[in-house]
Motif scaffolding. Sequence first.
Motif, PDB file in Angstrom:
ATOM      1  N   SER A   9       0.925  -1.210  -0.071  1.00 57.91           N
ATOM      2  CA  SER A   9      -0.072   0.115   0.090  1.00 57.91           C
ATOM      3  C   SER A   9       0.966   1.250   0.122  1.00 57.91           C
ATOM      4  CB  SER A   9      -0.886  -0.068   1.078  1.00 57.91           C
ATOM      5  OG  SER A   9      -0.203  -0.251   2.570  1.00 57.91           O
ATOM      6  N   ARG A  45      -5.158  -0.392   3.410  1.00 56.46           N
ATOM      7  CA  ARG A  45      -4.236  -1.752   3.058  1.00 56.46           C
ATOM      8  C   ARG A  45      -4.897  -2.537   2.081  1.00 56.46           C
ATOM      9  NH1 ARG A  45      -2.630  -4.943   8.308  1.00 56.46           N
ATOM     10  NH2 ARG A  45      -2.651  -3.290   9.000  1.00 56.46           N
ATOM     11  N   LEU A  47      -6.305  -1.218  -0.768  1.00 55.72           N
ATOM     12  CA  LEU A  47      -6.360  -0.641  -1.587  1.00 55.72           C
ATOM     13  C   LEU A  47      -7.364  -0.080  -2.394  1.00 55.72           C
ATOM     14  CD1 LEU A  47      -3.252  -2.617  -3.835  1.00 55.72           C
ATOM     15  CD2 LEU A  47      -3.092  -0.659  -1.855  1.00 55.72           C
TER      16      LEU A  47
END
Length: 125
Positions: A9, A45, A47
Amino acid sequence: MGHRDFKRSDRVAAHLRRTLATAIHQDLPDEDTSFITISDVEVTRDLSVATVYINTLDPSQEKLAIQTLSLNAKQLRRVMAQQLNTRKVPELRFKYDASLEYGRKLEHLIQKARATDPNLTEEDA
């Protein structure tokens, strides 16, 4: 959710920051975006969401900047989709980064304090 995911990330965020900085100025020909800079990008995290922190040369342009970018978020996501080699492109959310302004205000207050009290030294501030 190990160490590697976090790094991913971070990598996506860094990549987004670079590509968005260019896209905002090159891929929105109908908009004046010359006064907008990107200070940071944070990606969740998984995305799914990218929070894009922006600054403007003049704080009074903050609302205009957020509005312009939000209206063009779809177009910017399209550009990101071509640039990112991830399965999904995060949803873009734009926020004004007030930290720069906060720094300016602090600087101003320190200068004002010095002006009113000539005996004030760096150590006292």
